[in-house]
Design a protein around this motif. Structure first.
Motif, PDB file in Angstrom:
ATOM      1  N   ASP A 107      28.474   5.461 -31.770  1.00  0.00           N
ATOM      2  CA  ASP A 107      29.391   6.169 -31.853  1.00  0.00           C
ATOM      3  C   ASP A 107      29.912   6.928 -30.887  1.00  0.00           C
ATOM      4  OD1 ASP A 107      29.931   5.152 -34.251  1.00  0.00           O
ATOM      5  OD2 ASP A 107      28.815   7.131 -35.136  1.00  0.00           O
ATOM      6  N   ASP A 108      28.624   7.482 -29.850  1.00  0.00           N
ATOM      7  CA  ASP A 108      28.851   8.416 -28.857  1.00  0.00           C
ATOM      8  C   ASP A 108      29.235   7.650 -27.462  1.00  0.00           C
ATOM      9  OD1 ASP A 108      28.182  11.006 -28.485  1.00  0.00           O
ATOM     10  OD2 ASP A 108      26.551   9.919 -26.474  1.00  0.00           O
ATOM     11  N   ALA A 109      28.675   6.868 -27.527  1.00  0.00           N
ATOM     12  CA  ALA A 109      28.666   5.528 -26.394  1.00  0.00           C
ATOM     13  C   ALA A 109      30.024   4.930 -26.483  1.00  0.00           C
ATOM     14  CB  ALA A 109      27.476   4.371 -26.066  1.00  0.00           C
ATOM     15  N   ARG A 110      30.430   4.522 -27.175  1.00  0.00           N
ATOM     16  CA  ARG A 110      32.127   4.482 -27.868  1.00  0.00           C
ATOM     17  C   ARG A 110      33.091   5.510 -27.477  1.00  0.00           C
ATOM     18  NH1 ARG A 110      31.438   3.438 -32.748  1.00  0.00           N
ATOM     19  NH2 ARG A 110      30.198   0.950 -32.622  1.00  0.00           N
ATOM     20  N   ALA A 111      32.699   6.517 -27.861  1.00  0.00           N
ATOM     21  CA  ALA A 111      34.042   7.699 -27.889  1.00  0.00           C
ATOM     22  C   ALA A 111      33.710   7.485 -25.982  1.00  0.00           C
ATOM     23  CB  ALA A 111      32.753   8.647 -28.545  1.00  0.00           C
ATOM     24  N   ALA A 112      33.005   7.447 -25.453  1.00  0.00           N
ATOM     25  CA  ALA A 112      31.932   7.471 -24.028  1.00  0.00           C
ATOM     26  C   ALA A 112      32.992   6.257 -22.994  1.00  0.00           C
ATOM     27  CB  ALA A 112      31.019   7.860 -22.678  1.00  0.00           C
ATOM     28  N   GLY A 113      33.754   5.325 -24.243  1.00  0.00           N
ATOM     29  CA  GLY A 113      34.053   4.335 -23.298  1.00  0.00           C
ATOM     30  C   GLY A 113      33.652   2.686 -22.903  1.00  0.00           C
ATOM     31  N   MET A 114      31.842   2.947 -23.833  1.00  0.00           N
ATOM     32  CA  MET A 114      31.111   1.750 -23.522  1.00  0.00           C
ATOM     33  C   MET A 114      31.573   0.530 -24.572  1.00  0.00           C
ATOM     34  SD  MET A 114      28.871   2.701 -21.306  1.00  0.00           S
ATOM     35  CE  MET A 114      30.112   3.192 -20.382  1.00  0.00           C
ATOM     36  N   THR A 115      31.505  -0.476 -24.044  1.00  0.00           N
ATOM     37  CA  THR A 115      32.497  -1.736 -24.315  1.00  0.00           C
ATOM     38  C   THR A 115      30.667  -2.471 -25.129  1.00  0.00           C
ATOM     39  OG1 THR A 115      32.442  -3.434 -22.410  1.00  0.00           O
ATOM     40  CG2 THR A 115      34.159  -1.957 -23.830  1.00  0.00           C
ATOM     41  N   SER A 116      29.228  -2.300 -24.822  1.00  0.00           N
ATOM     42  CA  SER A 116      28.591  -2.344 -26.249  1.00  0.00           C
ATOM     43  C   SER A 116      27.101  -1.651 -25.413  1.00  0.00           C
ATOM     44  CB  SER A 116      27.906  -4.227 -25.338  1.00  0.00           C
ATOM     45  OG  SER A 116      28.153  -4.009 -23.678  1.00  0.00           O
ATOM     46  N   LEU A 117      26.062  -1.868 -26.229  1.00  0.00           N
ATOM     47  CA  LEU A 117      24.932  -1.543 -25.805  1.00  0.00           C
ATOM     48  C   LEU A 117      23.353  -2.624 -25.157  1.00  0.00           C
ATOM     49  CD1 LEU A 117      24.487   1.232 -28.367  1.00  0.00           C
ATOM     50  CD2 LEU A 117      24.900   1.476 -26.512  1.00  0.00           C
ATOM     51  N   GLY A 118      22.636  -2.429 -24.271  1.00  0.00           N
ATOM     52  CA  GLY A 118      21.812  -3.442 -24.659  1.00  0.00           C
ATOM     53  C   GLY A 118      20.086  -2.484 -24.781  1.00  0.00           C
ATOM     54  N   LEU A 119      18.840  -2.302 -24.804  1.00  0.00           N
ATOM     55  CA  LEU A 119      18.222  -2.550 -25.467  1.00  0.00           C
ATOM     56  C   LEU A 119      16.891  -3.811 -24.783  1.00  0.00           C
ATOM     57  CD1 LEU A 119      16.275  -3.148 -27.571  1.00  0.00           C
ATOM     58  CD2 LEU A 119      18.552  -1.336 -28.566  1.00  0.00           C
ATOM     59  N   HIS A 120      15.544  -2.985 -24.404  1.00  0.00           N
ATOM     60  CA  HIS A 120      14.978  -3.911 -24.322  1.00  0.00           C
ATOM     61  C   HIS A 120      13.403  -3.631 -25.463  1.00  0.00           C
ATOM     62  CE1 HIS A 120      14.959  -4.944 -19.545  1.00  0.00           C
ATOM     63  NE2 HIS A 120      16.582  -5.257 -19.996  1.00  0.00           N
ATOM     64  N   VAL A 121      12.824  -4.622 -25.766  1.00  0.00           N
ATOM     65  CA  VAL A 121      11.744  -4.146 -26.992  1.00  0.00           C
ATOM     66  C   VAL A 121      10.617  -4.828 -26.787  1.00  0.00           C
ATOM     67  CG1 VAL A 121      13.395  -5.564 -28.550  1.00  0.00           C
ATOM     68  CG2 VAL A 121      11.401  -3.583 -29.472  1.00  0.00           C
ATOM     69  N   VAL A 122       9.463  -4.700 -27.153  1.00  0.00           N
ATOM     70  CA  VAL A 122       8.415  -5.458 -26.452  1.00  0.00           C
ATOM     71  C   VAL A 122       8.138  -6.420 -28.280  1.00  0.00           C
ATOM     72  CG1 VAL A 122       5.723  -5.410 -26.423  1.00  0.00           C
ATOM     73  CG2 VAL A 122       7.509  -4.061 -25.822  1.00  0.00           C
ATOM     74  N   LYS A 123       8.255  -7.658 -27.576  1.00  0.00           N
ATOM     75  CA  LYS A 123       8.196  -8.882 -27.632  1.00  0.00           C
ATOM     76  C   LYS A 123       7.521  -8.919 -29.574  1.00  0.00           C
ATOM     77  CE  LYS A 123       9.770 -12.183 -25.477  1.00  0.00           C
ATOM     78  NZ  LYS A 123       9.696 -13.396 -24.794  1.00  0.00           N
ATOM     79  N   THR A 124       6.658  -8.230 -29.831  1.00  0.00           N
ATOM     80  CA  THR A 124       5.227  -7.925 -30.652  1.00  0.00           C
ATOM     81  C   THR A 124       5.778  -6.543 -32.127  1.00  0.00           C
ATOM     82  OG1 THR A 124       4.116  -6.597 -29.286  1.00  0.00           O
ATOM     83  CG2 THR A 124       4.059  -8.475 -29.368  1.00  0.00           C
ATOM     84  N   ASN A 125       7.420  -6.080 -31.392  1.00  0.00           N
ATOM     85  CA  ASN A 125       7.244  -4.801 -31.878  1.00  0.00           C
ATOM     86  C   ASN A 125       8.738  -5.211 -33.264  1.00  0.00           C
ATOM     87  OD1 ASN A 125       7.607  -1.933 -32.686  1.00  0.00           O
ATOM     88  ND2 ASN A 125       8.662  -1.018 -30.754  1.00  0.00           N
ATOM     89  N   THR A 126       7.656  -5.458 -34.549  1.00  0.00           N
ATOM     90  CA  THR A 126       8.469  -6.687 -35.876  1.00  0.00           C
ATOM     91  C   THR A 126       9.115  -5.112 -35.804  1.00  0.00           C
ATOM     92  OG1 THR A 126       6.282  -7.924 -35.565  1.00  0.00           O
ATOM     93  CG2 THR A 126       7.965  -7.270 -37.113  1.00  0.00           C
ATOM     94  N   PRO A 127       8.590  -4.437 -36.321  1.00  0.00           N
ATOM     95  CA  PRO A 127       9.459  -3.000 -37.136  1.00  0.00           C
ATOM     96  C   PRO A 127      10.579  -2.752 -36.143  1.00  0.00           C
ATOM     97  CG  PRO A 127       7.308  -2.197 -37.117  1.00  0.00           C
ATOM     98  CD  PRO A 127       7.225  -3.124 -36.114  1.00  0.00           C
TER      99      PRO A 127
END
Length: 160
Positions: A107-127
């Motif tokens: 919500d905060d990113a959208r309000a700031a004008g962002m059109t997408s979010l990205g992130l990196h996650v370790v492949k073994t972090n199932t949760p």
């Protein structure tokens, strides 16, 4: 459940949970406990200025889950915010705190004008992968992504 912004004046609050995350789950982050444990308060304050940090907990000031986002981390992609430092204390997992923080970040990113979010996650972090899938993040298909610590990662994206 309470949600709040962690600004520079709350650096001690963020420092405590950040160091815990790096100590207990070093494999999940691009930084190490040793990199942060001697950082002065001003270093934590600067990090809180550079990126928008949020927390959730049973009461404000006692974070059980945290995450942050920042724009402008990838040249040529100014409308994508990047999510970082996602962590939930072990005793609070499975109770919706991380999901609440992540939804607030969107919500905060959208309000700031962002059109997408990205992130990196370790492949073994199932949760974490399950959480991000529930929130609508999808694999970017970019292969060969490796953390600063040498762990294979997925790059996940969410259209806002």
């Amino acid at each position: 459940m309470q949600l709040w912004w962690i600004g520079p004046e709350r650096a001690a609050e963020w420092r405590e949970i950040r160091l815990e995350s790096l100590l207990l789950h070093a494999e999940a982050f691009g930084s190490r406990y040793e990199d942060w444990r001697h950082v002065p308060p001003s270093g934590f304050q600067q990090r809180l200025i550079d990126a928008r940090h949020f927390a959730a907990g049973a009461e404000a000031g006692k974070p059980l889950a945290v995450a942050c986002w920042q724009a402008g981390l990838v040249e040529g992609d100014p409308l994508r915010g990047w999510v970082m430092s996602v962590y939930t204390r072990p005793a609070a997992r499975g109770q919706g705190y991380s999901e609440a923080v992540m939804n607030h970040i969107a919500d905060d990113a959208r309000a700031a004008g962002m059109t997408s979010l990205g992130l990196h996650v370790v492949k073994t972090n199932t949760p974490a992968l399950r959480l991000y899938a529930r929130l609508g993040f999808v694999d970017s298909g970019m292969g060969g992504v490796v953390s600063d610590m040498g762990h294979p990662e997925y790059r996940l994206l969410l259209d806002l």
